[in-house]
Design an enzyme around this catalytic site. Structure first.
Site, PDB file in Angstrom:
ATOM      1  CE  LYS A  76      59.649 -24.148  47.709  1.00 39.37           C
ATOM      2  NZ  LYS A  76      60.485 -25.080  48.485  1.00 39.37           N
ATOM      3  CB  SER A 151      58.374 -25.937  51.744  1.00 37.49           C
ATOM      4  OG  SER A 151      59.602 -25.964  51.045  1.00 37.49           O
ATOM      5  CB  SER A 175      61.188 -28.704  50.739  1.00 30.54           C
ATOM      6  OG  SER A 175      60.667 -28.373  51.996  1.00 30.54           O
TER       7      SER A 175
HETATM    8  N1  GLN Z   1      59.958 -29.616  56.467  1.00 28.12           N
HETATM    9  C1  GLN Z   1      61.258 -29.089  56.761  1.00 28.12           C
HETATM   10  C2  GLN Z   1      61.144 -27.766  57.462  1.00 28.12           C
HETATM   11  O1  GLN Z   1      60.057 -27.354  57.712  1.00 28.12           O
HETATM   12  C3  GLN Z   1      62.074 -28.968  55.493  1.00 28.12           C
HETATM   13  C4  GLN Z   1      61.675 -27.816  54.674  1.00 28.12           C
HETATM   14  C5  GLN Z   1      62.496 -27.662  53.433  1.00 28.12           C
HETATM   15  O2  GLN Z   1      63.160 -28.591  52.996  1.00 28.12           O
HETATM   16  N2  GLN Z   1      62.467 -26.456  52.889  1.00 28.12           N
HETATM   17  O3  GLN Z   1      62.130 -27.146  57.778  1.00 28.12           O
END
Ligand code: GLN
Length: 515
Positions: A76, A151, A175
Site C-alpha cells: 500500500k 482505503s 480499511s
Molecule cells: N473508512 C474509514 C475512514 O474513512 C476507515 C479508513 C481506514 O481504516 N483507514 O476513516
C-alpha cells in the site's frame, strides 16, 4: 499462475520449478495488461522489482532462503519505501520519494520478498471506496463499474485480480477488512501494537494498524509472521515474545487444532437494520456451518455499532488534524507555486495539496479539539471508546471469537456514495469498534450476492488471538470454496496463461507431424 497462493508459490520456488525473476515477470506482465483498467497501482518499477527478484534468487542459490524468499508482494502506498515514490494517495506527496524504509517494508525485504509496486488508496487512508485518491478510483475486479472498498482498495483489487499474490494494507477503521470483503479476499487487522507503525504515514495513530491481505487465511498467517515483532522506533510497538502465527495451520490437515470447544459470540447488534438480505443470509449460512463442526454459542452483547461510528468520527479526525499538520510545503511534498509570504504559502499549499475528504477531516478534527468543544465531543468520544473496549472484554468472558458481517453491503457503484459522507462512513459500521478497542479482526469470503459480488464474514478475536483466529478461518476455508472463486479479471488472466500454453504446443508437436 494468476490464482496461486503464497504457499503454492513458495513451494514452486523451493522445488526449483520457478525462480523469483520468472514469477515477478509473470506478475509484472499481468500488471501491464490489467492495471490500466483497474488503476490498482500508483507506482510500478519493473527494473527495481526484478533487481530484488535477482537478489532473492541469489539468496536461494546460496542456500539461505526463508519460507517466502522470492515471492513478490505489493505494498500500500502508505508505507515509506526507500527509492520509491510514496504518495499516500495524495497530491501533497505526489513528488515524495522516500529516503528510508518503513518497518513493514524492511521486514519484507529481509524476508527476500520483492516489491511489485505501490498500490492505490484513499487519500491519507480516509475513505471506504478508494474514490478519494488523487490518482483516481480503483475498479473492483468483480465488476469494474463498482468500488473495491477502501482505503486499501488497490491492495485488495490487485490480489483479487491476480496482479499480486498478496499485499499489505492498513486498517484504522476497517480499511483492510472492508476492501477484503468487497473484493472477495482474506485480510487481517492485527491487535494494535503487534505490527510497528514506523514509516507508515500516520492517519489516526491510536487506531492505525498494518496487516496482510491475501487469498487465504494460511497466507495471511505466513505474512503476519514477517510483519509482526517489536520495533523500538514505534513507541506503541509491543514487546512480546516472537510468535508463529501459522502454527495452528499445520499439515496434514487432520492435525490442525480442532474447533471443538470454540465458543462463538453472535452479537445481535451486528444483524440489525442496514444489513442487506444477501449479506445477512451468507453470514448466517457461514455461522450455521460453524455450528455443525464446532460451536454454537452465546449471544454476546457488543458495542452498538452506531455509537462506535460516532466516536470514531471524532477521535480519528482529531488525531488526523494533528498528524497532517506536518504537510506544510516546507519540508517535503507539494508546495504551491505562487505565494506572497510564509502564511500565504502554508494556506495555498494545503488548500491545493489536500482533497475534499482530507480537508473535511481536518476541519472536524480541529473543531472537536478546540477549547469550546473539547469536553463536549473529544472527551465524550474517549469515554465511549473506553466503554466499547469494556463491552468487548465482557463479551470475551463468554466467547472466544465473535462472528458477523464485515460490511453492510457488497461493492457499490462508483460514485454512488461519493457525495454522501455519512452513507460512506456507515460502510465501516461493523469494523470500526474493533479499532477503537485495539482488537484483532479478519474478513474472509463467505458467499456471493445475487449479482455475483463477494460477501465477507468478519471474525473478531480477543487481544493477541491472531493464531487462533487464523486457525478458525483456515478451517472454514478447508470446508468451503468461496475464497477459491476467481474474479472475472483473474479468470481472464488464467485463461490468458492457458492460451499461452496452448499456443506453444505446436512447437513441441512439430517434429513428427509436419511433412
Ligand atoms: N473508512 C474509514 C475512514 O474513512 C476507515 C479508513 C481506514 O481504516 N483507514 O476513516
Amino acid at each position: 499462475m494468476a490464482h496461486s497462493t503464497l504457499k503454492q508459490l513458495a513451494d514452486l520456488l523451493a522445488t526449483g520449478k520457478t525462480s523469483s525473476v520468472e514469477l515477478s515477470q509473470d506478475y509484472l506482465g499481468r500488471i501491464t495488461r490489467q492495471n490500466p483498467g483497474l488503476n490498482a497501482f500508483i507506482t510500478v518499477d519493473a527494473e527495481r522489482t526484478l533487481a530484488e527478484a535477482r537478489a532473492a534468487d541469489a539468496v536461494r542459490a546460496a542456500g539461505q532462503a526463508g519460507p517466502l524468499t522470492g515471492v513478490p508482494i505489493a505494498h500500500k502506498d502508505i508505507f515509506c519505501a526507500e527509492g520509491w515514490l510514496t504518495t499516500c494517495g495524495s497530491k501533497m506527496l505526489h513528488n515524495f520519494v522516500s529516503p528510508y524504509d518503513a518497518h513493514v517494508i524492511s521486514q519484507f525485504k529481509a524476508a527476500g520478498m520483492p516489491t511489485l509496486g505501490k498500490t492505490n488508496m484513499d487519500e491519507f487512508a480516509m475513505g471506504s471506496s478508494n474514490e478519494t485518491s488523487f490518482y483516481g478510483p480503483v475498479k473492483n475486479p468483480w465488476d469494474t463499474a463498482r468500488v473495491p472498498g477502501g482505503s486499501s482498495g488497490g491492495s485488495a483489487a490487485c490480489v483479487a485480480a491476480g496482479l499480486a499474490p498478496a499485499a499489505t494494507g492498513t486498517d484504522t477503521g476497517g480499511s483492510i477488512r472492508q476492501p477484503a470483503a468487497l473484493c472477495g479476499i482474506t485480510g487481517l487487522k492485527p491487535t494494535y501494537g503487534v505490527v510497528s507503525r514506523y514509516g507508515m504515514i500516520a492517519f489516526a495513530s491510536s487506531l492505525d494498524q498494518a496487516g496482510p491481505m491475501a487469498q487465504t487465511a494460511e497466507d495471511c498467517g505466513l505474512l503476519l509472521n514477517v510483519m509482526a515483532g517489536f520495533d523500538p522506533r514505534d513507541s506503541t510497538s509491543l514487546e512480546r515474545e516472537k510468535e508463529d502465527y501459522a502454527r495452528d495451520l499445520a499439515e496434514p490437515h487432520d492435525l490442525i487444532k480442532p474447533l471443538a470447544g470454540l465458543r462463538i459470540g453472535l452479537p445481535k447488534e451486528f444483524f440489525g437494520a442496514g444489513l442487506t438480505g444477501d449479506t445477512a443470509k451468507a453470514v448466517q449460512d457461514a455461522i450455521a456451518q460453524f455450528k455443525s463442526s464446532a460451536l454454537p454459542r452465546s449471544k454476546s452483547a457488543c458495542p452498538t455499532p452506531g455509537l462506535s461510528v460516532a466516536a470514531y468520527y471524532v477521535i480519528a479526525p482529531a488525531e488526523a488534524s494533528s498528524n497532517l499538520s506536518r504537510f506544510d510545503g516546507v519540508r517535503y511534498g507539494y508546495r504551491t507555486h505562487d505565494y506572497a509570504d510564509l502564511t500565504d504559502m502554508y494556506e495555498k499549499t494545503r488548500a491545493e495539496g489536500f482533497g475534499a475528504e482530507v480537508k473535511r477531516r481536518i476541519l472536524i478534527g480541529t473543531y472537536v479539539l478546540s477549547h469550546g468543544y473539547y469536553d463536549a465531543y473529544y472527551i465524550q468520544a474517549q469515554k465511549l471508546r473506553r466503554l466499547i473496549a469494556q463491552d468487548f472484554a465482557e463479551a470475551y468472558k463468554h466467547c472466544d471469537v465473535i462472528l458477523g458481517p464485515t460490511a453492510p453491503t457488497t461493492a457499490f457503484k462508483l460514485g454512488e456514495k461519493a457525495d454522501d459522507p455519512v452513507q460512506m462512513y456507515l460502510s465501516d459500521i461493523y469494523t470500526i469498534a474493533v479499532n477503537l478497542a485495539g482488537l484483532p479482526g479478519m474478513s474472509l469470503p463467505c458467499g456471493f450476492d445475487a449479482l455475483g459480488l463477494p460477501i465477507g464474514l468478519q471474525l473478531i478475536g480477543d487481544y493477541f488471538s491472531e493464531a487462533r483466529m487464523l486457525n478458525v478461518a483456515h478451517q472454514y476455508q478447508l470446508a468451503t470454496d468461496w475464497h477459491l472463486q476467481l474474479s472475472p479479471i483473474m479468470r481472464m488472466e488464467t485463461e490468458y496463461k492457458a492460451l499461452d500454453a496452448l499456443l506453444s504446443v505446436p512447437e513441441a508437436g512439430k517434429k513428427g507431424t509436419m511433412v
